[in-house]
Design a protein around this motif. Structure first.
Motif, PDB file in Angstrom:
ATOM      1  N   ILE A   1       0.910  -1.199   0.132  1.00 38.73           N
ATOM      2  CA  ILE A   1       0.023   0.099  -0.071  1.00 38.73           C
ATOM      3  C   ILE A   1       0.953   1.051   0.134  1.00 38.73           C
ATOM      4  N   SER A   2       0.603   2.198  -0.903  1.00 41.32           N
ATOM      5  CA  SER A   2       1.581   3.393  -0.999  1.00 41.32           C
ATOM      6  C   SER A   2       1.418   4.244   0.185  1.00 41.32           C
TER       7      SER A   2
ATOM      8  N   GLU B   1      -1.857   5.818   0.709  1.00 42.14           N
ATOM      9  CA  GLU B   1      -2.965   5.298   0.774  1.00 42.14           C
ATOM     10  C   GLU B   1      -3.006   4.712   2.273  1.00 42.14           C
TER      11      GLU B   1
ATOM     12  N   LEU C   1      -4.119   7.513   4.585  1.00 42.05           N
ATOM     13  CA  LEU C   1      -5.626   7.571   4.544  1.00 42.05           C
ATOM     14  C   LEU C   1      -6.103   6.399   5.479  1.00 42.05           C
TER      15      LEU C   1
ATOM     16  N   ILE D   1     -13.896   6.262   4.333  1.00 43.28           N
ATOM     17  CA  ILE D   1     -13.287   6.955   3.458  1.00 43.28           C
ATOM     18  C   ILE D   1     -14.185   8.172   3.017  1.00 43.28           C
TER      19      ILE D   1
ATOM     20  N   THR E   1      -6.018  10.013  -4.130  1.00 39.57           N
ATOM     21  CA  THR E   1      -5.457   8.688  -4.592  1.00 39.57           C
ATOM     22  C   THR E   1      -6.721   8.030  -5.092  1.00 39.57           C
ATOM     23  N   GLU E   2      -6.468   7.179  -6.128  1.00 41.69           N
ATOM     24  CA  GLU E   2      -7.799   6.408  -6.746  1.00 41.69           C
ATOM     25  C   GLU E   2      -7.907   5.302  -6.006  1.00 41.69           C
ATOM     26  N   ILE E   3      -8.826   5.023  -4.813  1.00 37.65           N
ATOM     27  CA  ILE E   3      -8.868   3.844  -4.269  1.00 37.65           C
ATOM     28  C   ILE E   3     -10.272   3.281  -4.682  1.00 37.65           C
TER      29      ILE E   3
ATOM     30  N   TRP F   1      -6.670  -5.547  -0.489  1.00 37.29           N
ATOM     31  CA  TRP F   1      -5.802  -5.162   0.546  1.00 37.29           C
ATOM     32  C   TRP F   1      -6.322  -6.153   1.513  1.00 37.29           C
TER      33      TRP F   1
END
Length: 132
Positions: free
Chosen positions: A70-71, A74, A77, A101, A114-116, A124
């Motif tokens: 996970i970046s 992210e 977040l 979120i 971010t594109e989640i 994840w």
């Protein structure tokens, strides 16, 4: 061109902690993810500008990055949404995370950069369950 380390990807509110780790040449993901509570307490004692909370967040972000890929943005977040460990991530559902979120975005009145997606959240959680 200067290579970017894990610490460079952290938000600016971690500036004191980043400075401490850079001075100690402690910026490898492996070492940061393996910090014990005792290590964190010692760092906080040696450098009072480093907050205990931020040091624990850095460790959690490093663990998310290392174990689940996970970046850092992210992972940060997830921390803001109350998911602070792989165990808590494994116990969540994609619906819960999506709701948290969304609630965070509404309360901050900003769209997360971010594109989640729902499928990413599901991926994840599956990885977290495999680790746990």
């Amino acid at each position: 061109m200067e290579s970017k380390t894990f610490l460079d990807s952290l938000p600016t509110n971690f500036r004191h902690e980043k400075s401490f780790f850079n001075k100690k040449n402690l910026f490898e993901l492996e070492k940061l993810s393996n910090l014990s509570d005792l290590d964190i307490n010692e760092i906080q004692t040696k450098s009072p500008l480093c907050s205990l909370n931020n040091l624990k967040k850095i460790r959690a972000i490093a663990i998310f990055k290392k174990e689940i890929a996970i970046s850092p943005p992210e992972a940060y977040l997830l921390l803001h949404c109350g998911i602070g460990s792989i165990k808590s991530l494994s116990l969540s559902t994609p619906y819960e995370l999506e709701r948290k979120i969304g609630r965070l975005e509404r309360s901050l009145r900003v769209k997360v950069g971010t594109e989640i997606t729902f499928s990413l959240l599901k991926k994840w959680i599956i990885k977290a369950k495999q680790i746990n």
